[in-house]
Design a protein around this motif. Structure first.
Motif, PDB file in Angstrom:
ATOM      1  N   PRO A  13       0.798  -1.231   0.000  1.00  0.00           N
ATOM      2  CA  PRO A  13       0.000   0.000   0.000  1.00  0.00           C
ATOM      3  C   PRO A  13       0.836   1.289   0.000  1.00  0.00           C
ATOM      4  CG  PRO A  13      -0.825  -1.537   1.649  1.00  0.00           C
ATOM      5  CD  PRO A  13       0.470  -2.089   1.131  1.00  0.00           C
ATOM      6  N   LYS A  14       2.092   1.188   0.380  1.00  0.00           N
ATOM      7  CA  LYS A  14       2.959   2.374   0.390  1.00  0.00           C
ATOM      8  C   LYS A  14       3.567   2.666  -0.972  1.00  0.00           C
ATOM      9  CE  LYS A  14       4.260   2.067   5.219  1.00  0.00           C
ATOM     10  NZ  LYS A  14       5.361   2.063   6.180  1.00  0.00           N
ATOM     11  N   HIS A  15       3.465   1.705  -1.903  1.00  0.00           N
ATOM     12  CA  HIS A  15       4.142   1.843  -3.196  1.00  0.00           C
ATOM     13  C   HIS A  15       3.268   1.436  -4.366  1.00  0.00           C
ATOM     14  CE1 HIS A  15       7.923   2.667  -1.209  1.00  0.00           C
ATOM     15  NE2 HIS A  15       7.735   1.613  -0.462  1.00  0.00           N
ATOM     16  N   ILE A  16       2.036   1.887  -4.408  1.00  0.00           N
ATOM     17  CA  ILE A  16       1.171   1.460  -5.514  1.00  0.00           C
ATOM     18  C   ILE A  16       1.607   2.044  -6.844  1.00  0.00           C
ATOM     19  CG2 ILE A  16      -0.828   1.019  -4.048  1.00  0.00           C
ATOM     20  CD1 ILE A  16      -1.996   3.657  -5.020  1.00  0.00           C
ATOM     21  N   ASP A  17       2.362   3.139  -6.821  1.00  0.00           N
ATOM     22  CA  ASP A  17       2.789   3.772  -8.071  1.00  0.00           C
ATOM     23  C   ASP A  17       4.015   3.120  -8.707  1.00  0.00           C
ATOM     24  OD1 ASP A  17       0.714   5.549  -7.894  1.00  0.00           O
ATOM     25  OD2 ASP A  17       1.890   7.048  -6.820  1.00  0.00           O
ATOM     26  N   GLY A  52       4.413 -15.971   9.453  1.00  0.00           N
ATOM     27  CA  GLY A  52       3.127 -15.402   9.078  1.00  0.00           C
ATOM     28  C   GLY A  52       3.239 -13.938   8.715  1.00  0.00           C
ATOM     29  N   THR A  53       4.360 -13.579   8.098  1.00  0.00           N
ATOM     30  CA  THR A  53       4.594 -12.197   7.693  1.00  0.00           C
ATOM     31  C   THR A  53       4.977 -12.135   6.224  1.00  0.00           C
ATOM     32  OG1 THR A  53       6.926 -12.295   8.359  1.00  0.00           O
ATOM     33  CG2 THR A  53       5.361 -11.465   9.998  1.00  0.00           C
ATOM     34  N   ALA A  54       4.821 -10.934   5.665  1.00  0.00           N
ATOM     35  CA  ALA A  54       5.259 -10.646   4.301  1.00  0.00           C
ATOM     36  C   ALA A  54       5.934  -9.277   4.343  1.00  0.00           C
ATOM     37  CB  ALA A  54       4.082 -10.643   3.332  1.00  0.00           C
ATOM     38  N   THR A  55       6.998  -9.125   3.569  1.00  0.00           N
ATOM     39  CA  THR A  55       7.799  -7.900   3.626  1.00  0.00           C
ATOM     40  C   THR A  55       7.899  -7.257   2.251  1.00  0.00           C
ATOM     41  OG1 THR A  55       9.096  -8.821   5.436  1.00  0.00           O
ATOM     42  CG2 THR A  55      10.056  -6.966   4.269  1.00  0.00           C
ATOM     43  N   CYS A  56       7.824  -5.922   2.234  1.00  0.00           N
ATOM     44  CA  CYS A  56       8.016  -5.172   0.993  1.00  0.00           C
ATOM     45  C   CYS A  56       9.517  -4.998   0.764  1.00  0.00           C
ATOM     46  CB  CYS A  56       7.347  -3.808   1.083  1.00  0.00           C
ATOM     47  SG  CYS A  56       7.651  -2.778  -0.380  1.00  0.00           S
ATOM     48  N   PRO A  57      10.023  -5.427  -0.392  1.00  0.00           N
ATOM     49  CA  PRO A  57      11.460  -5.291  -0.652  1.00  0.00           C
ATOM     50  C   PRO A  57      11.898  -3.839  -0.883  1.00  0.00           C
ATOM     51  CG  PRO A  57      10.342  -6.182  -2.578  1.00  0.00           C
ATOM     52  CD  PRO A  57       9.325  -6.098  -1.485  1.00  0.00           C
ATOM     53  N   HIS A  58      10.963  -2.948  -1.153  1.00  0.00           N
ATOM     54  CA  HIS A  58      11.317  -1.545  -1.421  1.00  0.00           C
ATOM     55  C   HIS A  58      11.432  -0.709  -0.156  1.00  0.00           C
ATOM     56  CE1 HIS A  58      11.037  -1.910  -5.767  1.00  0.00           C
ATOM     57  NE2 HIS A  58       9.984  -2.671  -5.563  1.00  0.00           N
ATOM     58  N   THR A  99       8.685  -2.606   4.927  1.00  0.00           N
ATOM     59  CA  THR A  99       7.511  -2.735   5.790  1.00  0.00           C
ATOM     60  C   THR A  99       7.136  -4.205   5.934  1.00  0.00           C
ATOM     61  OG1 THR A  99       6.679  -0.571   5.141  1.00  0.00           O
ATOM     62  CG2 THR A  99       5.091  -2.092   6.106  1.00  0.00           C
ATOM     63  N   ILE A 100       6.911  -4.620   7.164  1.00  0.00           N
ATOM     64  CA  ILE A 100       6.502  -5.993   7.458  1.00  0.00           C
ATOM     65  C   ILE A 100       4.996  -6.005   7.690  1.00  0.00           C
ATOM     66  CG2 ILE A 100       6.727  -7.933   9.051  1.00  0.00           C
ATOM     67  CD1 ILE A 100       9.577  -6.883   9.659  1.00  0.00           C
ATOM     68  N   TYR A 101       4.313  -6.842   6.942  1.00  0.00           N
ATOM     69  CA  TYR A 101       2.871  -7.008   7.075  1.00  0.00           C
ATOM     70  C   TYR A 101       2.608  -8.318   7.799  1.00  0.00           C
ATOM     71  CZ  TYR A 101       2.585  -3.115   3.899  1.00  0.00           C
ATOM     72  OH  TYR A 101       2.719  -1.870   3.342  1.00  0.00           O
ATOM     73  N   TYR A 102       1.818  -8.268   8.862  1.00  0.00           N
ATOM     74  CA  TYR A 102       1.535  -9.433   9.691  1.00  0.00           C
ATOM     75  C   TYR A 102       0.260 -10.104   9.183  1.00  0.00           C
ATOM     76  CZ  TYR A 102       5.087  -7.275  12.534  1.00  0.00           C
ATOM     77  OH  TYR A 102       6.271  -6.740  12.960  1.00  0.00           O
ATOM     78  N   LEU A 103       0.431 -11.187   8.451  1.00  0.00           N
ATOM     79  CA  LEU A 103      -0.713 -11.891   7.876  1.00  0.00           C
ATOM     80  C   LEU A 103      -1.606 -12.441   8.980  1.00  0.00           C
ATOM     81  CD1 LEU A 103       1.176 -13.779   5.028  1.00  0.00           C
ATOM     82  CD2 LEU A 103       0.106 -11.515   4.952  1.00  0.00           C
ATOM     83  N   PRO A 149       0.386  -3.774   9.163  1.00  0.00           N
ATOM     84  CA  PRO A 149       1.766  -3.528   9.588  1.00  0.00           C
ATOM     85  C   PRO A 149       1.730  -2.863  10.973  1.00  0.00           C
ATOM     86  CG  PRO A 149       1.071  -1.754   8.166  1.00  0.00           C
ATOM     87  CD  PRO A 149      -0.098  -2.727   8.270  1.00  0.00           C
ATOM     88  N   LYS A 150       2.910  -2.557  11.527  1.00  0.00           N
ATOM     89  CA  LYS A 150       2.938  -1.821  12.794  1.00  0.00           C
ATOM     90  C   LYS A 150       2.329  -0.436  12.623  1.00  0.00           C
ATOM     91  CE  LYS A 150       6.636  -4.199  15.110  1.00  0.00           C
ATOM     92  NZ  LYS A 150       7.931  -4.136  15.740  1.00  0.00           N
ATOM     93  N   GLU A 151       2.577   0.186  11.470  1.00  0.00           N
ATOM     94  CA  GLU A 151       2.020   1.509  11.164  1.00  0.00           C
ATOM     95  C   GLU A 151       1.588   1.530   9.711  1.00  0.00           C
ATOM     96  OE1 GLU A 151       5.023   4.406  11.889  1.00  0.00           O
ATOM     97  OE2 GLU A 151       4.920   4.202  14.056  1.00  0.00           O
TER      98      GLU A 151
END
Length: 143
Positions: free
Chosen positions: A85-89, A102-108, A111-115, A121-123
């Protein structure tokens, strides 16, 4: 007459005050048609047969960034758009962490998303969720 005016005024204030209250968080990721059907016995979906197991299904979701299916418990599978969601563009797709957390991380942005916490995410904004229908070994992810 004054009592009636006061009641109407109080009702109007109540309606307008609650108009801004919304429990639904706005989706940052635009809606795209998603309809995925599979059987849990297929080799590429075997990870979904264990709790905390996850698979990324490429070629679906926003900008074809993929859809993540995650086994929350014995009875529930969750599905998320893999677009950060931080990098839709910039077409950023999160990756499932291989440590079984149970997490997924954005390589850019990292941000760690807790599935296990429904994609939060935390924020910030959570991953976009899709509906899941599970009937025995049959699973359908859709919106």
């Amino acid at each position: 007459m004054q009592t009636k005016i006061i009641h109407i005024l109080l009702f109007s204030i109540f309606v307008f005050a609650n108009a801004g209250c919304d429990d639904n968080i706005e989706d940052i990721i635009p809606d795209v048609p998603v309809n995925i059907e599979f059987n849990l016995k297929e080799p590429q979906y075997l990870n979904l047969n264990v709790v905390m197991g996850a698979v990324k299904i490429d070629g679906y979701g926003y900008r074809n960034n993929g859809v993540i299916a995650f086994r929350l418990n014995e009875n529930e599978i969750l599905a998320f758009d893999a677009t950060c969601p931080k990098h839709i563009d910039i077409n950023a797709s999160v990756n499932i962490d291989s440590n079984g957390s149970g997490t997924a991380t954005c390589p850019h942005c990292g941000t760690i998303y807790y599935l296990v916490n429904y994609g939060y995410p935390k924020e910030g904004y959570p991953l976009k969720r899709y509906q899941v229908l599970k009937n025995g070994d049959y699973v359908r992810i859709y919106n």
